[in-house]
Design a protein around this motif. Structure first.
Motif, PDB file in Angstrom:
ATOM      1  N   GLN A  85      -0.119   8.678  -7.239  1.00 47.30           N
ATOM      2  CA  GLN A  85       0.177   9.635  -8.308  1.00 47.30           C
ATOM      3  C   GLN A  85       1.112  10.724  -7.808  1.00 47.30           C
ATOM      4  O   GLN A  85       0.919  11.293  -6.725  1.00 47.30           O
ATOM      5  N   VAL A  86       2.111  11.007  -8.606  1.00 55.01           N
ATOM      6  CA  VAL A  86       3.015  12.137  -8.364  1.00 55.01           C
ATOM      7  C   VAL A  86       2.910  13.074  -9.558  1.00 55.01           C
ATOM      8  O   VAL A  86       3.104  12.642 -10.700  1.00 55.01           O
ATOM      9  N   THR A  87       2.599  14.323  -9.292  1.00 53.96           N
ATOM     10  CA  THR A  87       2.481  15.320 -10.347  1.00 53.96           C
ATOM     11  C   THR A  87       3.414  16.478 -10.038  1.00 53.96           C
ATOM     12  O   THR A  87       3.343  17.066  -8.956  1.00 53.96           O
ATOM     13  N   VAL A  88       4.287  16.775 -10.989  1.00 51.74           N
ATOM     14  CA  VAL A  88       5.242  17.871 -10.839  1.00 51.74           C
ATOM     15  C   VAL A  88       4.903  18.919 -11.885  1.00 51.74           C
ATOM     16  O   VAL A  88       5.059  18.692 -13.086  1.00 51.74           O
TER      17      VAL A  88
ATOM     18  N   PRO B 261       9.165  18.047 -14.046  1.00 54.70           N
ATOM     19  CA  PRO B 261       7.886  17.688 -14.670  1.00 54.70           C
ATOM     20  C   PRO B 261       7.901  16.289 -15.283  1.00 54.70           C
ATOM     21  O   PRO B 261       6.877  15.586 -15.262  1.00 54.70           O
ATOM     22  N   GLU B 262       9.046  15.858 -15.793  1.00 57.16           N
ATOM     23  CA  GLU B 262       9.113  14.522 -16.408  1.00 57.16           C
ATOM     24  C   GLU B 262       9.080  13.396 -15.387  1.00 57.16           C
ATOM     25  O   GLU B 262       9.041  12.217 -15.769  1.00 57.16           O
ATOM     26  N   ASP B 263       9.093  13.724 -14.093  1.00 52.84           N
ATOM     27  CA  ASP B 263       8.908  12.716 -13.058  1.00 52.84           C
ATOM     28  C   ASP B 263       7.429  12.437 -12.805  1.00 52.84           C
ATOM     29  O   ASP B 263       7.092  11.532 -12.039  1.00 52.84           O
ATOM     30  N   THR B 264       6.557  13.200 -13.424  1.00 55.98           N
ATOM     31  CA  THR B 264       5.117  12.990 -13.258  1.00 55.98           C
ATOM     32  C   THR B 264       4.739  11.602 -13.741  1.00 55.98           C
ATOM     33  O   THR B 264       4.994  11.235 -14.890  1.00 55.98           O
TER      34      THR B 264
ATOM     35  N   VAL C 163       0.845  -1.190   0.000  1.00 58.00           N
ATOM     36  CA  VAL C 163       0.000   0.000   0.000  1.00 58.00           C
ATOM     37  C   VAL C 163       0.882   1.242   0.000  1.00 58.00           C
ATOM     38  O   VAL C 163       1.585   1.518   0.973  1.00 58.00           O
ATOM     39  N   GLU C 164       0.805   1.978  -1.099  1.00 54.66           N
ATOM     40  CA  GLU C 164       1.620   3.184  -1.240  1.00 54.66           C
ATOM     41  C   GLU C 164       0.905   4.404  -0.666  1.00 54.66           C
ATOM     42  O   GLU C 164      -0.330   4.465  -0.642  1.00 54.66           O
ATOM     43  N   SER C 165       1.697   5.365  -0.245  1.00 52.81           N
ATOM     44  CA  SER C 165       1.165   6.651   0.201  1.00 52.81           C
ATOM     45  C   SER C 165       2.228   7.714  -0.019  1.00 52.81           C
ATOM     46  O   SER C 165       3.404   7.396  -0.254  1.00 52.81           O
ATOM     47  N   GLY C 166       1.808   8.971   0.061  1.00 46.23           N
ATOM     48  CA  GLY C 166       2.761  10.074  -0.023  1.00 46.23           C
ATOM     49  C   GLY C 166       2.801  10.808  -1.338  1.00 46.23           C
ATOM     50  O   GLY C 166       3.523  11.793  -1.474  1.00 46.23           O
ATOM     51  N   GLY C 167       2.047  10.335  -2.316  1.00 51.16           N
ATOM     52  CA  GLY C 167       2.024  11.047  -3.584  1.00 51.16           C
ATOM     53  C   GLY C 167       1.301  12.375  -3.465  1.00 51.16           C
ATOM     54  O   GLY C 167       0.716  12.703  -2.430  1.00 51.16           O
ATOM     55  N   GLY C 168       1.375  13.157  -4.524  1.00 55.03           N
ATOM     56  CA  GLY C 168       0.699  14.450  -4.529  1.00 55.03           C
ATOM     57  C   GLY C 168       1.235  15.342  -5.616  1.00 55.03           C
ATOM     58  O   GLY C 168       1.954  14.887  -6.519  1.00 55.03           O
TER      59      GLY C 168
END
Length: 121
Positions: free
Chosen positions: A116-119, A87-90, A5-10
């Motif tokens: 999900q990670v959005t930069v 941004p390319e890490d999104t 179970v992942e957490s911490g994205g944003g």
């Protein structure tokens, strides 16, 4: 059964930092290869970082010197510390586990649902 179970994205601004966590259960965490994969919007997938049971770490060239993979065997938790995000890490980031004990395989047997990670500015 194996649960990841992942957490911490944003969402974060370019140059920012995030820490992803993966809570693991249902297997002997310390004995498994653990890793982070990411999937981009166009479905391309990349292995970001892996750590084997002996703490051997391997990183994708695209994240070297910016991301750090670590784990807490007592808490059965895997981490990915990301800094200088671009941004390319999104992407959607997945925690993964595999029972391989020495060399982590190209693909892992188990993976979580992703975070999900959005930069973006």
């Amino acid at each position: 059964q194996v649960q990841l179970v992942e957490s911490g994205g944003g969402s974060v601004l370019p140059g920012g930092s995030l820490r992803l966590s993966c809570s693991a259960s249902g297997f002997t965490f310390r004995a498994y290869c653990m890793g982070w994969f990411r999937q981009f919007a166009g479905s391309q997938r990349e292995k970001v970082a892996t750590i084997n049971p002996y703490d051997g770490r391997i990183y994708a060239d695209s994240v070297k010197d910016r991301f750090v993979i670590s784990k807490d065997n007592d808490q059965n938790t895997l981490y990915l510390d990301m800094k200088n995000l671009r941004p390319e890490d999104t992407a959607t980031y997945y925690c993964a586990a595999d029972p391989a004990t020495m060399t982590c395989p190209p693909d892992f047997k188990f993976r979580g649902q992703g975070t999900q990670v959005t930069v973006s500015s």
